[in-house]
Design an enzyme around this catalytic site. Structure first.
Site, PDB file in Angstrom:
ATOM      1  N   GLU A 165       0.797  -1.228   0.000  1.00 22.44           N
ATOM      2  CA  GLU A 165       0.000   0.000   0.000  1.00 22.44           C
ATOM      3  C   GLU A 165       0.832   1.283   0.000  1.00 22.44           C
ATOM      4  O   GLU A 165       0.646   2.165   0.841  1.00 22.44           O
ATOM      5  CB  GLU A 165      -1.003  -0.006   1.154  1.00 22.44           C
ATOM      6  CG  GLU A 165      -2.045  -1.089   0.971  1.00 22.44           C
ATOM      7  CD  GLU A 165      -3.313  -0.909   1.800  1.00 22.44           C
ATOM      8  OE1 GLU A 165      -3.377   0.013   2.615  1.00 22.44           O
ATOM      9  OE2 GLU A 165      -4.242  -1.720   1.616  1.00 22.44           O
ATOM     10  N   GLU A 365      -5.344  -8.607  -0.207  1.00 26.43           N
ATOM     11  CA  GLU A 365      -6.139  -8.310   0.996  1.00 26.43           C
ATOM     12  C   GLU A 365      -7.580  -8.041   0.609  1.00 26.43           C
ATOM     13  O   GLU A 365      -7.853  -7.446  -0.436  1.00 26.43           O
ATOM     14  CB  GLU A 365      -5.626  -7.056   1.735  1.00 26.43           C
ATOM     15  CG  GLU A 365      -4.361  -7.248   2.488  1.00 26.43           C
ATOM     16  CD  GLU A 365      -3.923  -6.016   3.275  1.00 26.43           C
ATOM     17  OE1 GLU A 365      -4.794  -5.250   3.730  1.00 26.43           O
ATOM     18  OE2 GLU A 365      -2.703  -5.834   3.415  1.00 26.43           O
TER      19      GLU A 365
HETATM   20  C1  BG6 Z   1      -4.674  -2.348   4.719  1.00 33.03           C
HETATM   21  C2  BG6 Z   1      -3.355  -2.692   5.327  1.00 33.03           C
HETATM   22  O1  BG6 Z   1      -4.698  -0.969   4.546  1.00 33.03           O
HETATM   23  O2  BG6 Z   1      -5.833  -2.579   5.428  1.00 33.03           O
HETATM   24  C3  BG6 Z   1      -3.414  -3.575   6.546  1.00 33.03           C
HETATM   25  O3  BG6 Z   1      -2.470  -3.224   4.382  1.00 33.03           O
HETATM   26  C4  BG6 Z   1      -4.608  -3.168   7.387  1.00 33.03           C
HETATM   27  O4  BG6 Z   1      -2.196  -3.452   7.219  1.00 33.03           O
HETATM   28  C5  BG6 Z   1      -5.854  -3.409   6.566  1.00 33.03           C
HETATM   29  O5  BG6 Z   1      -4.682  -3.807   8.618  1.00 33.03           O
HETATM   30  C6  BG6 Z   1      -7.136  -3.099   7.304  1.00 33.03           C
HETATM   31  O6  BG6 Z   1      -7.091  -1.809   7.793  1.00 33.03           O
HETATM   32  P1  BG6 Z   1      -7.332  -1.467   9.322  1.00 33.03           P
HETATM   33  O7  BG6 Z   1      -7.086  -0.019   9.438  1.00 33.03           O
HETATM   34  O8  BG6 Z   1      -8.729  -1.863   9.605  1.00 33.03           O
HETATM   35  O9  BG6 Z   1      -6.351  -2.288  10.069  1.00 33.03           O
END
Ligand code: BG6
Length: 465
Positions: A165, A365
């Site tokens: 990211e 993700e």
């Molecule tokens: C992404 C990241 O932005 O989203 C992760 O790569 C992150 O590290 C995931 O945990 C979910 O976001 P958040 O803020 O809910 O942890």
């Protein structure tokens, strides 16, 4: 497009799950690990720090055993830069190498493909003190780190991801650990250095291990215009260029997106480009595109008097005066944490990326962050997560039928971990970790209902969602 007969998921589909080192490992200062920028986080507003997290460092065997029971085909994790190079450069910490060596071996013994993210938000503090990504020396430090990783693990790890990211680090630096009060000018200079660094890393891996595959992992999402007004379409397209295509264009073609460059010129944001930088950017080629997808955004042309507003996180921005203004999408619901839920948006996003770049895509993700309840009998009934993931898998399959070369899907996250800025209450995992924000207890693991559901999905290669 409607498909009369759906093709199945490909035979060797990478049914995976993801984590990142600083959010899951804990052991922040053990066995020679140096400090990263994330280790500076203090508990605040009832939210934990990153010192213990899910204590994966001390539960690694148990965690891999559960992955094997789940039937995972791939596990995406990141390597903590400061476990390998405590000061960011210099002496290699052999205990760090040993930890990941063991993890990788255990995964391979269990037929789980390791997918390694080289850098996931945890820059060594020693480098940050020297200016972090603003300092060109960080490019060399990153390439050196990559060299150490490729030398030690390149024979065992086939799939690599460069930077997690990068776009979100540029757009939300204070949330994601690249520093407070970073000016936009500085953010895009840092971004340029990351482009050069990641291109060099891709070229280096191909030189050292030609059979390995490497790609980036930005957060990509389709941007919808709020109406059929051409001005709203322009706002959506320009924001998409700045948020999404700037990154993939740079990684794939080694060039700056022209719409973004015009924005840079207009706002005096052009990064300083040193001789050799563009050659370096053109010299690195991804074999596949990692894609973190959570939610789409809907935007309209901004009003002339729009004010600059601070804040937002990875999935919630408010807009940029003169370019776009975010608006709610009445067709879509939201998660407990205010992120839009849009499974069809995944299909839209995949199709856009596939037709722009014509490369295989790995979803690195996607998932639902929600508060879970551990029942007295040790069960966790997360039917909302099953529903969320099922709908996204259905759309992924449709995207495959639309022509997207989707090689795998790694939901976030394999196990509960500390959210980037909302602590342990916001859980994502198939495996529950018994701890609270302020009491780490023993971090005992429990399987959620989504664990059994995902096991069946993997066993049937996605036929039984
Ligand atoms: C992404 C990241 O932005 O989203 C992760 O790569 C992150 O590290 C995931 O945990 C979910 O976001 P958040 O803020 O809910 O942890």
């Amino acid at each position: 497009m409607h498909h009369d007969h759906l093709k199945p998921f490909p035979k060797n589909f990478l049914w995976g799950a993801s984590t990142s080192a600083y959010q899951v490992e804990g052991a922040w200062n053990e066995d020679g690990k140096g400090m990263s920028v994330q280790d500076l986080t203090e508990p605040h507003d009832g939210i934990t720090d990153f010192k213990v997290t899910s204590d994966h460092y001390h539960h690694m065997e148990e965690d891999v055993a559960l992955m094997a029971e789940l039937g995972l085909k791939a596990y995406r994790f990141s390597i903590a830069w400061t476990r390998i190079l405590p000061e960011g450069v210099g002496k290699v910490n052999q205990k760090g190498i040993a930890f990941y060596d063991k993890l990788i071996d255990l995964l391979l013994e269990n037929h789980i493909e390791p997918v390694v993210t080289i850098y996931h938000f945890d820059l060594p503090l020693a480098l940050q003190k020297e200016g972090g990504w603003e300092n060109r020396a960080t490019i060399d430090a990153f390439v050196h780190f990559c060299h150490v990783l490729f030398k030690n693990f390149g024979k065992k790890v086939k799939y690599w991801l460069t930077i997690n990211e990068q776009n979100m680090m540029v757009l939300h630096s204070s949330v994601l650990g690249t520093g407070e009060d970073v000016s936009e000018k500085s953010a895009y200079q840092q971004c340029h250095h990351m482009f050069v660094a990641s291109s060099k890393a891709m070229a280096l891996l191909h030189e050292m291990h030609p059979k390995c595959k490497i790609g980036p992992a930005p957060n990509i999402t389709a941007i919808y215009p709020a109406s059929s007004k051409p001005e709203d379409m322009a706002a959506a397209y320009e924001w998409s260029c700045l948020r999404n295509w700037l990154y993939y264009d740079a990684y794939v073609y080694g060039r700056y997106n022209p719409v973004v460059w015009a924005y840079f010129e207009e706002h005096d944001l052009c990064p300083t480009i040193e001789p050799g930088d563009m050659e370096a950017m053109r010299g690195g080629h991804p074999d596949y595109l990692g894609m973190n997808y959570y939610a789409t955004e809907t935007v309209q042309a901004p009003p002339a008097d729009m004010e600059v507003s601070e804040g937002g996180d990875q999935q919630t921005t408010r807009g940029i005066p003169g370019m776009y203004e975010s608006v709610p999408n009445p067709n879509l619901g939201k998660t407990q944490y205010g992120w839009t839920v849009d499974p069809v948006g995944l299909r839209n996003t995949l199709c856009q990326a596939a037709s722009r770049y014509d490369l295989p895509i790995l979803i690195t993700e996607n998932g639902l962050g929600q508060h879970d309840v551990l029942e007295a009998d040790g069960s966790i009934h997360d039917d909302y997560r099953i529903d969320f993931l099922r709908k996204h898998y259905e759309q992924a399959r449709l995207a495959i039928n639309d022509g997207v070369d989707l090689i795998g899907f790694c939901p976030w996250s394999y196990i509960d971990l500390v959210s980037t800025h909302e602590g342990f209450n916001k859980r994502y995992g198939f495996v529950y970790v018994d701890r609270t924000e302020d009491d780490v207890k023993e971090c005992k693991r429990y399987k959620k209902d989504s664990f059994d559901w995902y096991k069946k999905v993997i066993q049937t290669n996605g036929e039984d969602l």
